[in-house]
Scaffold this motif. Structure first.
Motif, PDB file in Angstrom:
ATOM      1  N   PHE A  12       0.833  -1.207   0.000  1.00  0.00           N
ATOM      2  CA  PHE A  12       0.000   0.000   0.000  1.00  0.00           C
ATOM      3  C   PHE A  12       0.868   1.259   0.000  1.00  0.00           C
ATOM      4  O   PHE A  12       0.566   2.249  -0.647  1.00  0.00           O
ATOM      5  CB  PHE A  12      -0.876   0.045   1.252  1.00  0.00           C
ATOM      6  N   ALA A  13       1.922   1.203   0.802  1.00  0.00           N
ATOM      7  CA  ALA A  13       2.754   2.394   0.940  1.00  0.00           C
ATOM      8  C   ALA A  13       3.634   2.570  -0.291  1.00  0.00           C
ATOM      9  O   ALA A  13       3.901   3.693  -0.713  1.00  0.00           O
ATOM     10  CB  ALA A  13       3.609   2.289   2.199  1.00  0.00           C
ATOM     11  N   ALA A  14       4.069   1.444  -0.884  1.00  0.00           N
ATOM     12  CA  ALA A  14       4.925   1.456  -2.072  1.00  0.00           C
ATOM     13  C   ALA A  14       6.079   2.446  -1.898  1.00  0.00           C
ATOM     14  O   ALA A  14       6.801   2.364  -0.915  1.00  0.00           O
ATOM     15  CB  ALA A  14       4.101   1.753  -3.319  1.00  0.00           C
ATOM     16  N   GLU A  15       6.219   3.397  -2.813  1.00  0.00           N
ATOM     17  CA  GLU A  15       7.362   4.312  -2.755  1.00  0.00           C
ATOM     18  C   GLU A  15       7.327   5.208  -1.521  1.00  0.00           C
ATOM     19  O   GLU A  15       8.321   5.847  -1.184  1.00  0.00           O
ATOM     20  CB  GLU A  15       7.426   5.179  -4.014  1.00  0.00           C
ATOM     21  N   ARG A  16       6.195   5.267  -0.864  1.00  0.00           N
ATOM     22  CA  ARG A  16       6.137   6.128   0.323  1.00  0.00           C
ATOM     23  C   ARG A  16       6.695   5.428   1.566  1.00  0.00           C
ATOM     24  O   ARG A  16       6.794   6.038   2.627  1.00  0.00           O
ATOM     25  CB  ARG A  16       4.698   6.570   0.579  1.00  0.00           C
ATOM     26  N   TYR A  17       7.030   4.143   1.420  1.00  0.00           N
ATOM     27  CA  TYR A  17       7.620   3.408   2.536  1.00  0.00           C
ATOM     28  C   TYR A  17       9.014   3.969   2.784  1.00  0.00           C
ATOM     29  O   TYR A  17       9.890   3.842   1.942  1.00  0.00           O
ATOM     30  CB  TYR A  17       7.692   1.922   2.182  1.00  0.00           C
ATOM     31  N   GLY A  18       9.204   4.597   3.934  1.00  0.00           N
ATOM     32  CA  GLY A  18      10.509   5.193   4.241  1.00  0.00           C
ATOM     33  C   GLY A  18      10.679   6.574   3.647  1.00  0.00           C
ATOM     34  O   GLY A  18      11.705   7.212   3.840  1.00  0.00           O
ATOM     35  N   ASP A  19       9.689   7.042   2.922  1.00  0.00           N
ATOM     36  CA  ASP A  19       9.776   8.364   2.309  1.00  0.00           C
ATOM     37  C   ASP A  19       8.357   8.899   2.222  1.00  0.00           C
ATOM     38  O   ASP A  19       7.796   9.070   1.157  1.00  0.00           O
ATOM     39  CB  ASP A  19      10.403   8.244   0.908  1.00  0.00           C
ATOM     40  N   LEU A  20       7.807   9.157   3.395  1.00  0.00           N
ATOM     41  CA  LEU A  20       6.366   9.392   3.508  1.00  0.00           C
ATOM     42  C   LEU A  20       5.887  10.580   2.695  1.00  0.00           C
ATOM     43  O   LEU A  20       4.863  10.501   2.022  1.00  0.00           O
ATOM     44  CB  LEU A  20       6.007   9.579   4.986  1.00  0.00           C
ATOM     45  N   ARG A  21       6.613  11.678   2.780  1.00  0.00           N
ATOM     46  CA  ARG A  21       6.173  12.897   2.086  1.00  0.00           C
ATOM     47  C   ARG A  21       7.378  13.514   1.405  1.00  0.00           C
ATOM     48  O   ARG A  21       8.502  13.340   1.852  1.00  0.00           O
ATOM     49  CB  ARG A  21       5.640  13.919   3.089  1.00  0.00           C
TER      50      ARG A  21
ATOM     51  N   PRO B  40      -7.173   5.978  -2.123  1.00  0.00           N
ATOM     52  CA  PRO B  40      -6.096   6.860  -1.651  1.00  0.00           C
ATOM     53  C   PRO B  40      -5.990   6.924  -0.125  1.00  0.00           C
ATOM     54  O   PRO B  40      -4.885   6.988   0.415  1.00  0.00           O
ATOM     55  CB  PRO B  40      -6.479   8.231  -2.232  1.00  0.00           C
ATOM     56  N   ILE B  41      -7.119   6.877   0.556  1.00  0.00           N
ATOM     57  CA  ILE B  41      -7.060   6.948   2.021  1.00  0.00           C
ATOM     58  C   ILE B  41      -6.366   5.704   2.589  1.00  0.00           C
ATOM     59  O   ILE B  41      -5.578   5.793   3.525  1.00  0.00           O
ATOM     60  CB  ILE B  41      -8.483   7.083   2.605  1.00  0.00           C
ATOM     61  N   VAL B  42      -6.650   4.547   2.013  1.00  0.00           N
ATOM     62  CA  VAL B  42      -5.995   3.323   2.494  1.00  0.00           C
ATOM     63  C   VAL B  42      -4.479   3.464   2.341  1.00  0.00           C
ATOM     64  O   VAL B  42      -3.709   3.148   3.249  1.00  0.00           O
ATOM     65  CB  VAL B  42      -6.445   2.067   1.704  1.00  0.00           C
ATOM     66  N   GLU B  43      -4.084   3.961   1.182  1.00  0.00           N
ATOM     67  CA  GLU B  43      -2.647   4.112   0.925  1.00  0.00           C
ATOM     68  C   GLU B  43      -2.025   5.108   1.905  1.00  0.00           C
ATOM     69  O   GLU B  43      -0.925   4.880   2.422  1.00  0.00           O
ATOM     70  CB  GLU B  43      -2.424   4.566  -0.528  1.00  0.00           C
ATOM     71  N   ASP B  44      -2.744   6.199   2.170  1.00  0.00           N
ATOM     72  CA  ASP B  44      -2.226   7.193   3.117  1.00  0.00           C
ATOM     73  C   ASP B  44      -2.039   6.580   4.500  1.00  0.00           C
ATOM     74  O   ASP B  44      -1.005   6.740   5.137  1.00  0.00           O
ATOM     75  CB  ASP B  44      -3.210   8.365   3.257  1.00  0.00           C
ATOM     76  N   VAL B  45      -3.074   5.908   4.968  1.00  0.00           N
ATOM     77  CA  VAL B  45      -3.036   5.386   6.335  1.00  0.00           C
ATOM     78  C   VAL B  45      -1.901   4.370   6.483  1.00  0.00           C
ATOM     79  O   VAL B  45      -1.138   4.410   7.453  1.00  0.00           O
ATOM     80  CB  VAL B  45      -4.387   4.763   6.726  1.00  0.00           C
ATOM     81  N   MET B  46      -1.768   3.487   5.505  1.00  0.00           N
ATOM     82  CA  MET B  46      -0.733   2.456   5.625  1.00  0.00           C
ATOM     83  C   MET B  46       0.668   3.076   5.531  1.00  0.00           C
ATOM     84  O   MET B  46       1.590   2.637   6.208  1.00  0.00           O
ATOM     85  CB  MET B  46      -0.921   1.375   4.564  1.00  0.00           C
ATOM     86  N   SER B  47       0.811   4.093   4.705  1.00  0.00           N
ATOM     87  CA  SER B  47       2.112   4.770   4.613  1.00  0.00           C
ATOM     88  C   SER B  47       2.471   5.375   5.968  1.00  0.00           C
ATOM     89  O   SER B  47       3.626   5.325   6.395  1.00  0.00           O
ATOM     90  CB  SER B  47       2.054   5.895   3.577  1.00  0.00           C
ATOM     91  N   GLU B  48       1.482   5.954   6.606  1.00  0.00           N
ATOM     92  CA  GLU B  48       1.754   6.593   7.895  1.00  0.00           C
ATOM     93  C   GLU B  48       2.023   5.547   8.985  1.00  0.00           C
ATOM     94  O   GLU B  48       2.872   5.744   9.855  1.00  0.00           O
ATOM     95  CB  GLU B  48       0.593   7.525   8.262  1.00  0.00           C
ATOM     96  N   MET B  49       1.314   4.431   8.909  1.00  0.00           N
ATOM     97  CA  MET B  49       1.597   3.326   9.838  1.00  0.00           C
ATOM     98  C   MET B  49       3.059   2.916   9.735  1.00  0.00           C
ATOM     99  O   MET B  49       3.721   2.654  10.734  1.00  0.00           O
ATOM    100  CB  MET B  49       0.744   2.104   9.474  1.00  0.00           C
ATOM    101  N   LEU B  50       3.546   2.824   8.497  1.00  0.00           N
ATOM    102  CA  LEU B  50       4.923   2.375   8.302  1.00  0.00           C
ATOM    103  C   LEU B  50       5.925   3.446   8.716  1.00  0.00           C
ATOM    104  O   LEU B  50       7.051   3.119   9.090  1.00  0.00           O
ATOM    105  CB  LEU B  50       5.136   1.958   6.851  1.00  0.00           C
ATOM    106  N   ALA B  51       5.509   4.705   8.635  1.00  0.00           N
ATOM    107  CA  ALA B  51       6.398   5.757   9.121  1.00  0.00           C
ATOM    108  C   ALA B  51       6.583   5.602  10.631  1.00  0.00           C
ATOM    109  O   ALA B  51       7.666   5.841  11.162  1.00  0.00           O
ATOM    110  CB  ALA B  51       5.825   7.134   8.789  1.00  0.00           C
ATOM    111  N   LEU B  52       5.545   5.167  11.311  1.00  0.00           N
ATOM    112  CA  LEU B  52       5.643   4.954  12.760  1.00  0.00           C
ATOM    113  C   LEU B  52       6.374   3.662  13.089  1.00  0.00           C
ATOM    114  O   LEU B  52       7.223   3.615  13.967  1.00  0.00           O
ATOM    115  CB  LEU B  52       4.244   4.875  13.372  1.00  0.00           C
TER     116      LEU B  52
END
Lengths: 999, 95, 419
Positions: A600-609, C312-324
């Motif tokens: 789900f995160a794909a390229e945003r994994y480790g590079d959120l914004r 898009p919301i699913v992708e946002d939430v999971m990206s933020e989960m992984l940031a944490l």
């Protein structure tokens, strides 16, 4: 040679051994094996433990519906928990651990839960663990003690703490026809659409195209079905207009025919290839979709149906035909339908012994009787399995006579020996994606299954094959072909279809889901939901399908009810005396099968914004700045010298600015070019003050309100020409202000001739201020004067610095004689360095956000901490900016009673009276009560040490505001244990007349 | 969800910003009718079915669009510029 | 009906669990009641329960369109907290928190309220100051709050990334130790059983199709199961407020219905004990007793009644989960679902008499209604019986917007998607 490997057959590469470890033991399988088939080949039957009772479990299925055999894949320190063994392709070095067991899979202490049996039936936890109503364990304490134990017992695999080192990527794709599933129906659909020139994506969840053709053992066009499928797939792969995606599970159907899939790109390899991600997140916009997703075989519900080596009939057939593995030596088959007879023959051909076929139906058709005898199996028609025997592996079963009409068993129980029991309870089409698309499933009484409805006329999905309930291969081929044509808008024509064998028998199972006999009979294997649990839910009134699910947790395990939903519904329907469709079916929600967070995160994994860096970023870093996040931006906090604290650094920077000069990077301010014949009129409407009278070459500070009358943003706007303004906004609100202005121009005042362009990134900005600021500019600016006459307060000039054209506006945030120097972004560092160079003899220092903040607090300027969306212009003493000559956005609403009420908080200044720092977010009280803080009259918005005053000061919003000037109050900051006296003063701490900046 | 921007063509939802109920009328700027202002700022139609909405193509041409969208199915039945189609050009026919 | 207890469990287990009775009756609607509550969700059921328990008003019907608890009470991310900034919210939610602390005993139903703490992470010094402001505001109203340092946070949740090289480094956080999670369905079932035991009729599959009126006054409802009259009709339908009020002829309200999605991962061994929120964007996560990580983020951002979320919301939430939690990359999302949120123009709720005579309105819970359930029902019952609000809900009027007396926690103004 693996002990359970057949002599020949299967599609594994017997020349290539593959070594892997499971729970620390080394095993060998073949290339092409799944972990499940390799374990079975090695005679490993015990593969997992159930969720609640920790019962020993073996493989139930051979696909993604597997509820029992979940394992954790280890990649170094990275853990991937809860992967079905059926979905792991083995490779050399694969390391796998079993889950939810302690100390080992064979001996699991958690299995004591089984002793509690009926005590821990469905929903038991709602009825107990409440603890005493009084005493030390009152309230929630007792429950939390119990919960602590429960949490440790619950859960499946363990997640890792080590960051995942894999890469994930996203792919956007577009096609005319997306075909989901590559069994005979999907292959035909893809090929028909491709022949008509459509762009086709064919997605297959498994490692190889072919679906059921890979394990049915049938022939198509006279070839082994698996070979036919391989040929078809190879043909499709050669077409330029077809993309065949293997290991790709389409899991979601979103609005606008957006289908989402996850491709397991390199999970099956010891090491990902160069540039390969682990998973690829596919977002596919398809004009139309052909769903050829097949069907799932259902287990039967009877006592002991969860013992290891009790397996779905089709799964055993698949292990034999696709992998050359016999899960047992001698099988008993237990069925309510004809399809299991075909599986039996496959197993017989692969070399298995079939002891008996136990069929709940008394009337078994002649063709099936012949198959039974071909298999050498005793046919026990009108019988049912009522118990299984053995420990952690099956030894035999007990059967009794079964009356289908009454649903009862009778007569002597007979024991039969076998080390494998296969079951078939009929088939459920995989309608999940259609359901996600909004289709309401329809119950088919003949097939005893929920089928997708016939697609509506304008439907963007079509179905084919077992998905539609058409379980014969011949039917799948024809339906797939027709769906492929329809999906690309081609007319059905005369075509010769591949010939398939006639599928023997009837697709219609007997309506038997459950055998009532003593003992635990499982409906949901992973969550240990038994028939008794379903009946208990009924007894307690949890009878709607959603209540059943929620009360018993049926269907909420990792397989999301693929193996359990229909049986659960059927048992509830019987208890309620209603037909199954009247009890309902749950709506399927995404994802169809679980999807990694990484995908789900794909390229945003480790590079959120994205990171926003100003043009001078590298210069700041090189010169010792501590960079600090501000939204997406990074800005210098301080340029600390060795050994300096933050406070020492900003005090030095601010003091140097007030004594000589300082320079700060202001490139992050929002900058909007407002241009056009009506630009001035537009600004008059959006700002509270007048801009149309502003002369060219002058700037003005402006305030904007929202429609509701509250303060929104502030900044300066510069008139560069009659019809040409440059608006600046706060850093934080740059995007919001732009959107606000665009809305009004486009929606409210389309008649105004104004164009807006965001130029934030086009200009680098440096603010240089202090008593020597003008001298420094004079030393480096060419082609314009910067003296008071050429550049008066709020004046704008154009010139050059180090040969670069610059725009300079004399305005001040620090309260000093100050200038903002704007240069083209690409020359930002060049100009900055020239300014630094020119400033060297004058003692120019760069300063960061802390010093900027300190100087603005000294001046009482407001920022986002004060304009926080709840304050009015009056609260902030900005009412002098509210023009009475014209309406502006917010003017009609700003005087509503709540916004002019007397008790509102207003901006004030605070002086620390105990010589200690004040903290942002501290509250203000009239009398301190450390034991029981109360009576807040406001809070600190920003605080600093003021080098100019030599005191700790703060800005605050306090009830009553100005009326309290000169009075004493107290800081009350229980979070940081800071209390102490303050004097409330005007927010203009320093040079309130502005004599320094007017110079 | 895909919205067909009359200027840019069909684009993904993630490019758009919702600007809410398109049935509201802003009083004349100098109006002192507080009820009318309050109704404009705070009161919204919230139908279950077709809804007349304003969206901004914020990740594209930044035009504001008037979109009729069904709130039960998310199906979009019409899209046009809020400004009228004076500056509309058909996708692919850019000159 | 029998009390639930460990003893009752043992007794019934010995008896093969054959003697358990339905948790609530399934009565036919009567012709009239003193009070009809429209909406068999958490708030409606709690209202009925407190009408009976606190005010002795037991001639009450709760009418529910589908199955009981089918709305947001069964679709949320189960967080209970009272960490609000503005006093009218803090007082109300703290009252709710106190009720939660005794709710299992009060209902004789284990709602599994577990005070595991709720931590809001700050990623800039300014954000930490903002949280200090909020935490201190709470402390000045007697509510628990603490600031935590990054190393304290790391001790609490070892899998979190507190490194300075994180895209949004963690500067600290605001912790409310008494906050936590509860079992959402149990709340609906516990209130239903409690109300039923006090004589309230809970009528499922009874969709309201209109209002019975005498002049302006509301005197009952028409339903798919016939007309039901009542002295007072209370509306507690959350995301369906617009639809129900339309039947009463009220077309425009300061409310938009939006979809909020929630997600759960596959079950994991204990990984995270606290509720934690990411501060740069919007993502909140806790781990259920079953082991799934339950998480959510922003609302989808446009009017919807579809209970159907976007990608898009699913992708946002999971990206933020992984940031944490960067170790969660291989962990898998099991299920996503959507609920309808009645978003108001200031992000705060409405519990009020009116807007028509004989009618009472409880709505505007945005996406924070679950934690409010006890206090919402308690205050609404008071408002219905006394025909005036309790001081705890006095600020939650319908006309506050027009008077500019806003309760805007986020300071976003009349843009519901931003609250």
């Amino acid at each position: 040679m693996n002990p359970r490997r057949t002599a020949t057959g299967g599609r594994v590469n017997r020349q290539r051994p593959v070594r892997f470890t499971f729970d620390g033991t080394a095993y060998t399988g073949h290339a092409g094996d799944t972990l499940a088939s390799a374990l079975l080949a090695n005679g490993v039957v015990l593969a997992g433990r159930s969720f609640k009772y920790h019962r020993p479990r073996g493989l139930l299925s051979a696909g993604l519906d597997e509820p029992n055999a979940l394992v954790t894949v280890m990649r170094g320190k990275v853990r991937e928990p809860n992967v079905p063994a059926t979905m792991i392709e083995i490779h050399d070095g694969l390391t796998v651990e079993s889950q939810n067991r302690f100390p080992s899979l064979a001996f699991d202490i958690g299995a004591v839960n089984q002793l509690a049996g009926k005590l821990i039936s469905a929903g038991f936890y709602y009825k107990t663990f409440m603890g005493p109503a009084i005493g030390p364990l009152k309230g929630t304490r007792f429950w939390m003690l119990c919960e602590h134990v429960i949490r440790r017992a619950a859960g499946l695999g363990r997640a890792g703490e080590a960051p995942d080192t894999s890469r994930y990527e996203r792919m956007n794709a577009f096609c005319d026809v997306l075909v989901v599933g590559s069994g005979p129906a999907g292959l035909m659909a893809a090929s028909a659409a491709a022949e008509h020139g459509a762009n086709v994506i064919l997605a297959e969840a498994d490692a190889h195209a072919g679906g059921s053709a890979n394990w049915s053992g049938e022939t198509i066009d006279g070839m082994l079905a698996a070979d036919w499928a391989a040929d078809m797939a190879a043909g499709l792969r050669e077409r330029p207009n077809v993309r065949l995606l293997r290991r790709t599970a389409v899991w979601g159907c979103y609005d606008g025919n957006t289908l989402v899939a996850v491709e397991r790109v390199s999970d099956h390899k010891a090491k990902a290839g160069p540039g390969e991600p682990r998973h690829r997140h596919w977002v596919i916009r398809a004009r139309s979709v052909v769903l050829a997703t097949g069907a799932f075989e259902r287990p039967l519900v009877f006592p002991g149906n969860d013992r290891p080596s009790v397996m779905l009939a089709s799964a055993a057939e698949r292990y034999a035909n696709e992998f050359g593995v016999l899960p047992a030596e001698t099988f008993i088959v237990f069925t309510n339908n004809d399809s299991a007879y075909l599986s039996t023959i496959s197993l017989k051909k692969a070399g298995a012994n079939i002891a008996a076929i136990v069929d709940v139906r008394q009337d078994v058709g002649e063709a099936m009787r012949i198959l039974a005898s071909e298999a050498g199996a005793e046919l026990l028609a009108g019988h049912a399995v009522v118990a299984t025997e053995g420990g952690k592996a099956l030894r035999g079963v007990k059967v009794q006579r079964f009356n289908m009409t009454s649903g009862t068993v009778s007569g002597e129980a007979r024991s039969l020996s076998a080390d494998g029991l296969l079951m078939s309870g009929g088939w459920s089409p995989a309608i999940h994606l259609a359901s996600q698309a909004g289709a309401k499933a329809e119950w088919d009484n003949g097939l005893q299954a929920f089928l997708p409805p016939a697609p509506a006329r304008n439907s963007r999905w079509l179905g084919a094959g077992a998905f539609t309930g058409n379980f014969s291969t011949g039917g799948a081929l024809a339906e797939g072909h027709a769906a492929g044509l329809a999906a690309c808008g081609a007319e059905p024509g005369e075509t010769s279809l591949p010939t398939a064998e006639t599928t023997l028998g009837s697709p219609e199972p007997a309506p038997v889901f459950e055998i009532k006999a003593p003992g635990k009979a499982f409906v949901d294997f992973q969550h240990d939901v038994t028939v008794d649990d379903v009946r208990l839910a009924h007894r307690e009134g949890f009878v709607s399908v959603e209540h059943l699910k929620r009360y018993t947790t049926l269907g909420m395990a990792t397989d999301q009810g693929k193996t359990s939903n229909v049986a659960g519904l059927a048992i509830m329907a019987e208890a309620r005396g209603l037909p199954i469709p009247d009890v309902g079916t749950t709506r399927f929600r995404p994802p169809f099968s679980p999807v990694s967070l990484g995908a789900f995160a794909a390229e945003r994994y480790g590079d959120l914004r994205p990171e926003r860096l100003t043009p001078m970023h590298d210069w700041h870093v090189e010169h010792g700045a501590t960079m600090q996040p501000a939204g997406l931006w990074f800005r210098p906090q301080i340029y600390g010298l060795a050994g300096e604290t933050i406070e020492q650094a900003y005090v030095r920077e601010a003091a140097a600015t007030r004594e000589a000069a300082g320079i700060v990077d202001v490139s992050t301010l929002g900058k909007i070019a407002v241009q056009g014949p009506d630009a001035a009129e537009f600004l008059d409407r959006v700002y509270t003050n007048m801009f149309s009278f502003l002369p060219v070459g002058k700037a003005r500070y402006g305030l904007m309100l929202r429609e509701d009358g509250l303060a929104f943003d502030d900044g300066t706007t510069w008139r560069l020409g009659d019809n040409d303004f440059l608006m600046t906004t706060t850093t934080a609100n740059a995007g919001k202000v732009m959107q606000h202005l665009e809305y009004f121009l486009d929606v409210i005042w389309p008649e105004l001739k104004v164009s807006l362009v965001s130029v934030t990134d086009q200009w680098a900005g440096a603010a240089i201020g202090g008593p020597s600021a003008r001298d420094i500019l004079a030393a480096c600016v060419r082609k314009t004067g910067v003296d008071n006459k050429a550049l008066p307060f709020m004046g704008i000039v154009h010139g050059t610095i180090a040969d670069v054209p610059v725009m300079i506006c004399r305005l001040s945030f620090s309260g000093e004689m100050a200038f903002e120097v704007y240069s083209p972004a690409d020359y930002g560092t060049h100009v900055w360095e020239a300014l630094m160079e020119a400033g060297r003899p004058f003692g120019l220092v760069p300063y960061g956000m802390e010093a900027l903040g300190a100087m603005r607090i000294e001046k009482g300027h407001v920022t986002g901490a004060e304009i926080d969306g709840r304050t009015t212009a009056r609260d902030l003493h900005l009412d002098w900016m509210l023009s009475k000559k014209k309406p502006f956005i917010g003017s009609a609403m700003m005087d509503r009673e709540g916004l002019i009420a007397s008790g509102r908080i207003q901006l004030v200044g605070l002086l620390s009276l105990d010589g200690r720092p004040l903290g942002g977010g501290a509250h203000i009280v009239e009398a301190v009560d450390q034991e029981n803080p109360h009576g807040s009259i406001g809070h600190i918005t920003a605080a600093c040490y003021s080098p100019a005053l030599g005191k700790y000061i703060a800005l605050a919003l306090v009830e009553g505001g100005k009326a309290r000037h000169g009075s004493r109050a107290f800081i009350s900051d229980p979070l940081r244990n800071r209390y102490g006296p303050v004097e409330i003063v005007s927010h203009h701490f320093f040079d309130p007349e502005g004599s320094r900046m007017h110079g | 969800m895909l919205i067909t921007c009359p200027y840019c063509g069909p684009r993904d939802l993630s490019e758009f910003t919702y600007q809410g109920d398109g049935n509201r009328t802003r009083p004349a700027p100098a109006s002192q009718d507080l009820d009318a202002w309050n109704a404009y700022v705070y009161d919204r139609l919230n139908p279950a079915g077709d809804h007349n909405e304003i969206w901004q193509h914020s990740g594209g041409c930044r035009s504001h669009l008037r979109v009729v969208r069904n709130t039960l199915t998310h199906e979009i039945s019409s899209v046009g510029f809020v400004r009228g189609d004076a500056h509309a050009r058909k996708p692919g026919a850019r000159k | 009906m029998a009390e639930y207890s460990a003893l009752a469990l043992v007794r019934n287990a010995l008896n093969g669990n054959r003697d358990w009775k339905p948790a609530w009756r399934k009565p036919e609607p009567k012709a009239s009641y003193d009070v009809i509550v429209i909406g068999g969700g958490g708030h409606g059921l709690a209202t009925a329960y407190y009408l009976a328990k606190e005010h002795g008003v037991t001639n009450v019907a709760v009418v529910e369109k589908g199955w009981l608890g089918s709305g947001n009470v069964g679709r949320n991310t189960v967080t209970v907290r009272s960490n609000y900034l503005l006093p009218s919210n803090t007082r109300f939610y703290e009252h709710s928190m106190k009720m939660w602390e005794g709710l299992s005993h009060d209902l004789n139903y284990n709602v599994m309220f577990s005070q595991r703490g709720c931590l809001n992470l700050a990623h800039t010094p300014a954000q930490l100051d903002d949280y200090a402001r909020r935490g201190n505001a709470m402390r000045h109203l007697g509510v628990d709050a603490e600031l935590m340092t990054p190393s304290e946070i790391k001790r609490l949740m070892p899998a979190i990334d507190i490194s300075a090289k994180a895209r949004f480094p963690i500067f600290g956080g605001l912790m409310q130790p008494r906050a936590g999670t509860a079992r959402h369905d149990a709340v609906a079932w516990g209130y239903a059983r409690g109300a039923d035991r006090r004589g309230v009729d809970i009528i499922e599959n009874c969709e309201v199709t209109g209002f019975l009126r005498e002049g302006e006054r509301i005197v009952g409802v028409t339903t798919v199961r016939g007309d039901i009259r009542a002295k007072k009709v209370a509306v507690a339908v959350a995301g369906s407020t617009g639809r129900v009020m339309q039947m009463a002829g009220i077309e425009r309200l300061p409310i938009e219905s939006h979809v909020l999605q929630a997600f759960v991962t596959e079950s994991l061994k204990p990984f995270l004990d606290t509720v934690v929120t990411f501060g740069m964007g919007h993502c909140y996560v806790n781990q259920s007793d079953k082991g799934g990580l339950v998480c959510g983020g922003d609302i989808d951002g446009y009017n919807s009644y579809a209970q159907r979320g976007n990608l898009p919301i699913v992708e946002d939430v999971m990206s933020e989960m992984l940031a944490l939690f960067p170790g969660l990359g291989p962990v898998r999302v099991l299920r996503a679902w959507g609920g309808l949120c009645d978003m108001t123009m200031d992000g705060s709720p409405i519990i009020t008499t009116g807007p028509l005579p004989g009618m009472y309105l409880n709505c505007g819970w945005c996406y924070g209604g679950f934690k409010a359930t006890p206090a919402s029902g308690w205050c609404f019952a008071h408002t219905i019986v006394r025909d005036e609000p309790h001081e705890l809900n006095a600020a939650f009027t319908l006309d506050r917007f027009h008077h500019g007396i806003l309760i805007d926690e986020k300071g976003q103004g009349a843009t519901p998607r931003l609250h």
